[in-house]
Design a protein around this motif. Structure first.
Motif, PDB file in Angstrom:
ATOM      1  N   ASP A  16      26.178  -3.759   3.090  1.00 10.83           N
ATOM      2  CA  ASP A  16      25.267  -4.034   4.195  1.00 10.83           C
ATOM      3  C   ASP A  16      26.007  -4.790   5.285  1.00 10.83           C
ATOM      4  O   ASP A  16      26.689  -5.771   5.022  1.00 10.83           O
ATOM      5  CB  ASP A  16      24.082  -4.863   3.684  1.00 10.83           C
ATOM      6  CG  ASP A  16      22.948  -4.941   4.689  1.00 10.83           C
ATOM      7  OD1 ASP A  16      23.134  -5.625   5.722  1.00 10.83           O
ATOM      8  OD2 ASP A  16      21.896  -4.340   4.441  1.00 10.83           O
ATOM      9  N   LYS A  17      25.842  -4.324   6.546  1.00  6.03           N
ATOM     10  CA  LYS A  17      26.544  -4.947   7.677  1.00  6.03           C
ATOM     11  C   LYS A  17      26.166  -6.422   7.819  1.00  6.03           C
ATOM     12  O   LYS A  17      27.011  -7.268   8.136  1.00  6.03           O
ATOM     13  CB  LYS A  17      26.207  -4.186   8.959  1.00  6.03           C
ATOM     14  CG  LYS A  17      26.922  -4.713  10.201  1.00  6.03           C
ATOM     15  CD  LYS A  17      28.406  -4.424  10.170  1.00  6.03           C
ATOM     16  CE  LYS A  17      29.113  -4.874  11.443  1.00  6.03           C
ATOM     17  NZ  LYS A  17      28.708  -4.127  12.643  1.00  6.03           N
ATOM     18  N   TYR A  18      24.909  -6.740   7.575  1.00  2.36           N
ATOM     19  CA  TYR A  18      24.471  -8.135   7.699  1.00  2.36           C
ATOM     20  C   TYR A  18      25.163  -9.009   6.657  1.00  2.36           C
ATOM     21  O   TYR A  18      25.538 -10.145   6.939  1.00  2.36           O
ATOM     22  CB  TYR A  18      22.955  -8.232   7.558  1.00  2.36           C
ATOM     23  CG  TYR A  18      22.222  -7.660   8.750  1.00  2.36           C
ATOM     24  CD1 TYR A  18      21.894  -8.457   9.841  1.00  2.36           C
ATOM     25  CD2 TYR A  18      21.878  -6.308   8.794  1.00  2.36           C
ATOM     26  CE1 TYR A  18      21.238  -7.931  10.938  1.00  2.36           C
ATOM     27  CE2 TYR A  18      21.224  -5.771   9.891  1.00  2.36           C
ATOM     28  CZ  TYR A  18      20.905  -6.586  10.962  1.00  2.36           C
ATOM     29  OH  TYR A  18      20.267  -6.062  12.052  1.00  2.36           O
ATOM     30  N   GLN A  19      25.351  -8.479   5.468  1.00  2.00           N
ATOM     31  CA  GLN A  19      26.038  -9.236   4.427  1.00  2.00           C
ATOM     32  C   GLN A  19      27.471  -9.552   4.849  1.00  2.00           C
ATOM     33  O   GLN A  19      27.916 -10.704   4.759  1.00  2.00           O
ATOM     34  CB  GLN A  19      26.046  -8.445   3.115  1.00  2.00           C
ATOM     35  CG  GLN A  19      26.781  -9.166   1.986  1.00  2.00           C
ATOM     36  CD  GLN A  19      26.781  -8.359   0.699  1.00  2.00           C
ATOM     37  OE1 GLN A  19      26.159  -7.308   0.608  1.00  2.00           O
ATOM     38  NE2 GLN A  19      27.492  -8.854  -0.298  1.00  2.00           N
ATOM     39  N   GLU A  23      28.742 -13.359   5.732  1.00  2.00           N
ATOM     40  CA  GLU A  23      29.696 -13.920   4.771  1.00  2.00           C
ATOM     41  C   GLU A  23      31.029 -14.233   5.444  1.00  2.00           C
ATOM     42  O   GLU A  23      31.686 -15.218   5.085  1.00  2.00           O
ATOM     43  CB  GLU A  23      29.893 -12.958   3.601  1.00  2.00           C
ATOM     44  CG  GLU A  23      28.704 -12.923   2.650  1.00  2.00           C
ATOM     45  CD  GLU A  23      28.924 -11.996   1.476  1.00  2.00           C
ATOM     46  OE1 GLU A  23      29.869 -11.176   1.529  1.00  2.00           O
ATOM     47  OE2 GLU A  23      28.145 -12.083   0.498  1.00  2.00           O
ATOM     48  N   ASP A  24      31.418 -13.423   6.417  1.00  3.25           N
ATOM     49  CA  ASP A  24      32.675 -13.685   7.134  1.00  3.25           C
ATOM     50  C   ASP A  24      32.628 -15.011   7.892  1.00  3.25           C
ATOM     51  O   ASP A  24      33.671 -15.598   8.204  1.00  3.25           O
ATOM     52  CB  ASP A  24      32.971 -12.544   8.114  1.00  3.25           C
ATOM     53  CG  ASP A  24      33.474 -11.286   7.412  1.00  3.25           C
ATOM     54  OD1 ASP A  24      33.772 -11.371   6.211  1.00  3.25           O
ATOM     55  OD2 ASP A  24      33.547 -10.229   8.067  1.00  3.25           O
ATOM     56  N   GLU A  28      25.460 -17.745   3.766  1.00  2.39           N
ATOM     57  CA  GLU A  28      25.063 -17.105   2.517  1.00  2.39           C
ATOM     58  C   GLU A  28      23.847 -16.214   2.778  1.00  2.39           C
ATOM     59  O   GLU A  28      22.716 -16.705   2.868  1.00  2.39           O
ATOM     60  CB  GLU A  28      24.711 -18.144   1.460  1.00  2.39           C
ATOM     61  CG  GLU A  28      24.307 -17.542   0.123  1.00  2.39           C
ATOM     62  CD  GLU A  28      23.878 -18.578  -0.899  1.00  2.39           C
ATOM     63  OE1 GLU A  28      23.439 -18.165  -1.997  1.00  2.39           O
ATOM     64  OE2 GLU A  28      23.962 -19.784  -0.595  1.00  2.39           O
ATOM     65  N   PRO A  29      24.051 -14.901   2.935  1.00  7.26           N
ATOM     66  CA  PRO A  29      22.915 -14.004   3.160  1.00  7.26           C
ATOM     67  C   PRO A  29      22.209 -13.682   1.843  1.00  7.26           C
ATOM     68  O   PRO A  29      22.854 -13.395   0.828  1.00  7.26           O
ATOM     69  CB  PRO A  29      23.571 -12.755   3.749  1.00  7.26           C
ATOM     70  CG  PRO A  29      24.955 -12.757   3.163  1.00  7.26           C
ATOM     71  CD  PRO A  29      25.343 -14.197   2.965  1.00  7.26           C
TER      72      PRO A  29
END
Length: 271
Positions: A16-19, A23-24, A28-29
């Protein structure tokens, strides 16, 4: 200050792009799935198996990642090579860069809107300009524009077709998936929520139990920070008396991250 972000959405298959984006940046998603999806490819396949109809199509509209999943899982594999090539070379209009990137990844070659279209209203304006008055001097006759195919879910907003119909453009909406609210979303949310978490709302659908709980006097969610993915969802939150702390300028991961980080800097984000 918490760097936990609860995303009220189903996690996209694969990465997932949001993850990745969060995270980068050492956030913490945490995903809380709200709905289940079922593909309904029958009607669209009947249409696309007709070469005459497929060739006559002016363009497509795809605004949901769930539609892209149906394309990948059910529609494209069921087409012969000729039909598939015709389809993926059609102009396809979409909202937001995330869905645009998914469409590109599955082979579509002429994608418009995307990052330039933050919502359905913007996309409809782009389409009207492209199809009817793109040279700014000659307004085309809508009768000369072939049918536009809009792939949708059972539950959808009518902003795009309404605006196009007002300009006498022909739009056919075909349902390719249905959604149902998950019955355990609130239980899941309660298990994951910690005081001070960011809570991101992507769409009204499936959020009612969680938002009612947060808003209730007996809720343990005291210092929550509500975030909207875009202006349409922001309006919904305002209408139910839960204005978001911040709204993402674009419905995509990097813009959402920037909005949250900027709000942190302002130090005015605890409700």
């Amino acid at each position: 200050m918490s760097k936990r972000v609860i995303l009220l959405k189903n996690q996209t298959k694969k990465l997932d792009k949001y993850q990745k984006v969060f995270e980068d940046e050492n956030f913490e998603p945490i995903f809380v799935p709200l709905i289940t999806h079922t593909n309904i490819p029958g009607e669209i396949l009947n249409l696309l198996h007709d070469y005459n109809y497929l060739n006559s199509l002016q363009c497509l509209i795809v605004t949901s990642q769930r539609t892209v999943e149906c394309l990948v899982e059910e529609i494209l594999p069921a087409l012969d090579d000729i039909s598939r090539n015709i389809l993926i070379n059609k102009v396809v209009y979409t909202v937001g860069p995330t869905t645009a990137n998914f469409l590109k990844a599955i082979g579509f070659t002429n994608i418009l809107g995307g990052f330039d279209a933050g919502n359905g209203d913007n996309l409809a304006d782009i389409m009207i300009t492209d199809l009817l008055d793109n040279d700014n001097t000659v307004v085309k006759d809508p009768k000369d524009i072939n049918e536009i195919l809009f792939l949708v879910g059972e539950i959808r907003r009518d902003i795009i077709p309404k605006k196009l119909h007002k300009r006498n453009l022909k739009v056919r909406e075909v349902v390719v998936y249905k959604t149902e609210d998950k019955v355990d979303s609130l239980v899941h949310f309660n298990e994951l929520y910690q005081d001070g978490d960011w809570v991101v709302v992507f769409s009204p659908q499936g959020t009612k139990p969680i938002l009612n709980y947060i808003k209730g006097n007996d809720s343990s969610c005291v210092n929550y920070r509500l975030v909207s993915i875009g202006p349409t969802t922001e309006k919904y939150l305002n209408d139910i008396g839960m204005p978001p702390v911040v709204t993402s300028k674009k419905p995509e991961a990097n813009s959402l991250l920037d909005a949250i980080k900027n709000s942190q800097v302002n130090n005015n984000n605890i409700i």
